[in-house]
Design a protein around this motif. Structure first.
Motif, PDB file in Angstrom:
ATOM      1  N   GLY A   1       4.833   9.323   2.358  1.00 52.45           N
ATOM      2  CA  GLY A   1       5.660   9.369   3.562  1.00 52.45           C
ATOM      3  C   GLY A   1       5.127   8.400   4.592  1.00 52.45           C
ATOM      4  N   ASP A   2       5.753   8.417   5.738  1.00 51.04           N
ATOM      5  CA  ASP A   2       5.372   7.539   6.828  1.00 51.04           C
ATOM      6  C   ASP A   2       4.150   8.123   7.540  1.00 51.04           C
ATOM      7  N   PRO A   3       3.015   7.423   7.529  1.00 51.46           N
ATOM      8  CA  PRO A   3       1.812   7.972   8.153  1.00 51.46           C
ATOM      9  C   PRO A   3       1.944   8.109   9.670  1.00 51.46           C
TER      10      PRO A   3
ATOM     11  N   ILE B   1       0.854  -1.197   0.000  1.00 55.85           N
ATOM     12  CA  ILE B   1       0.000   0.000   0.000  1.00 55.85           C
ATOM     13  C   ILE B   1       0.885   1.240   0.000  1.00 55.85           C
ATOM     14  N   VAL B   2       0.618   2.152  -0.907  1.00 60.37           N
ATOM     15  CA  VAL B   2       1.312   3.439  -0.945  1.00 60.37           C
ATOM     16  C   VAL B   2       0.469   4.435  -0.166  1.00 60.37           C
ATOM     17  N   VAL B   3       1.086   5.090   0.801  1.00 58.87           N
ATOM     18  CA  VAL B   3       0.383   6.058   1.625  1.00 58.87           C
ATOM     19  C   VAL B   3       0.756   7.454   1.148  1.00 58.87           C
ATOM     20  N   ALA B   4      -0.276   8.258   0.798  1.00 56.47           N
ATOM     21  CA  ALA B   4      -0.052   9.620   0.321  1.00 56.47           C
ATOM     22  C   ALA B   4      -1.022  10.557   1.034  1.00 56.47           C
ATOM     23  N   ASP B   5      -0.601  11.819   1.142  1.00 53.06           N
ATOM     24  CA  ASP B   5      -1.500  12.796   1.754  1.00 53.06           C
ATOM     25  C   ASP B   5      -2.358  13.455   0.676  1.00 53.06           C
ATOM     26  N   ALA B   6      -3.086  14.494   1.048  1.00 55.48           N
ATOM     27  CA  ALA B   6      -4.000  15.152   0.113  1.00 55.48           C
ATOM     28  C   ALA B   6      -3.281  15.806  -1.053  1.00 55.48           C
TER      29      ALA B   6
END
Length: 127
Positions: free
Chosen positions: A15-17, A5-10
């Motif tokens: 980055g690391d959530p 899973i790739v974690v991205a912000d708005a």
């Protein structure tokens, strides 16, 4: 990347959530009795002759976010604000007790806020 899973912000940045800042959600703070009394006076301004009853005010003035889901709390807030408005001169009343109506008073919002500050200072002095 966490597993597959790739974690991205708005904005799309990855980055690391768990390193992200924690956001705290709080309930909206209700406006003070004087702030609501100012809004009631603004509502009453175009009604200088007929005024409005507490029922009219409760129905027609839009509740702040703190009261939108609690009608009984809104009614209570309006009652306190009407009392505060009468005490500060923001509101005036006329009519019999059974059919009491309210109109905009002669005081300005700045005068009402100054009275609030003076009363708060008195409370600090007297304990």
């Amino acid at each position: 990347r966490h597993g597959s899973i790739v974690v991205a912000d708005a904005t799309g940045a990855t980055g690391d959530p768990f390193a992200a800042p924690v956001l705290e959600f709080v309930r909206p703070a209700p406006e003070t009795d004087t702030e609501l009394a100012v809004r009631l006076a603004e509502y009453l301004e175009p009604l200088p002759m007929q005024g409005a009853t507490k029922t009219d005010i409760t129905r027609d003035v839009i509740p702040s976010k703190a009261y939108r889901t609690n009608q009984m709390a809104w009614k209570s807030a309006v009652l306190r604000a009407v009392d505060r408005g009468l005490a500060t001169g923001l509101l005036q009343t006329f009519g019999t007790d059974a059919a009491q109506r309210y109109v905009k008073g002669t005081a300005t919002p700045s005068q009402a806020y100054a009275l609030d500050r003076a009363e708060a200072a008195d409370k600090e002095v007297t304990g």
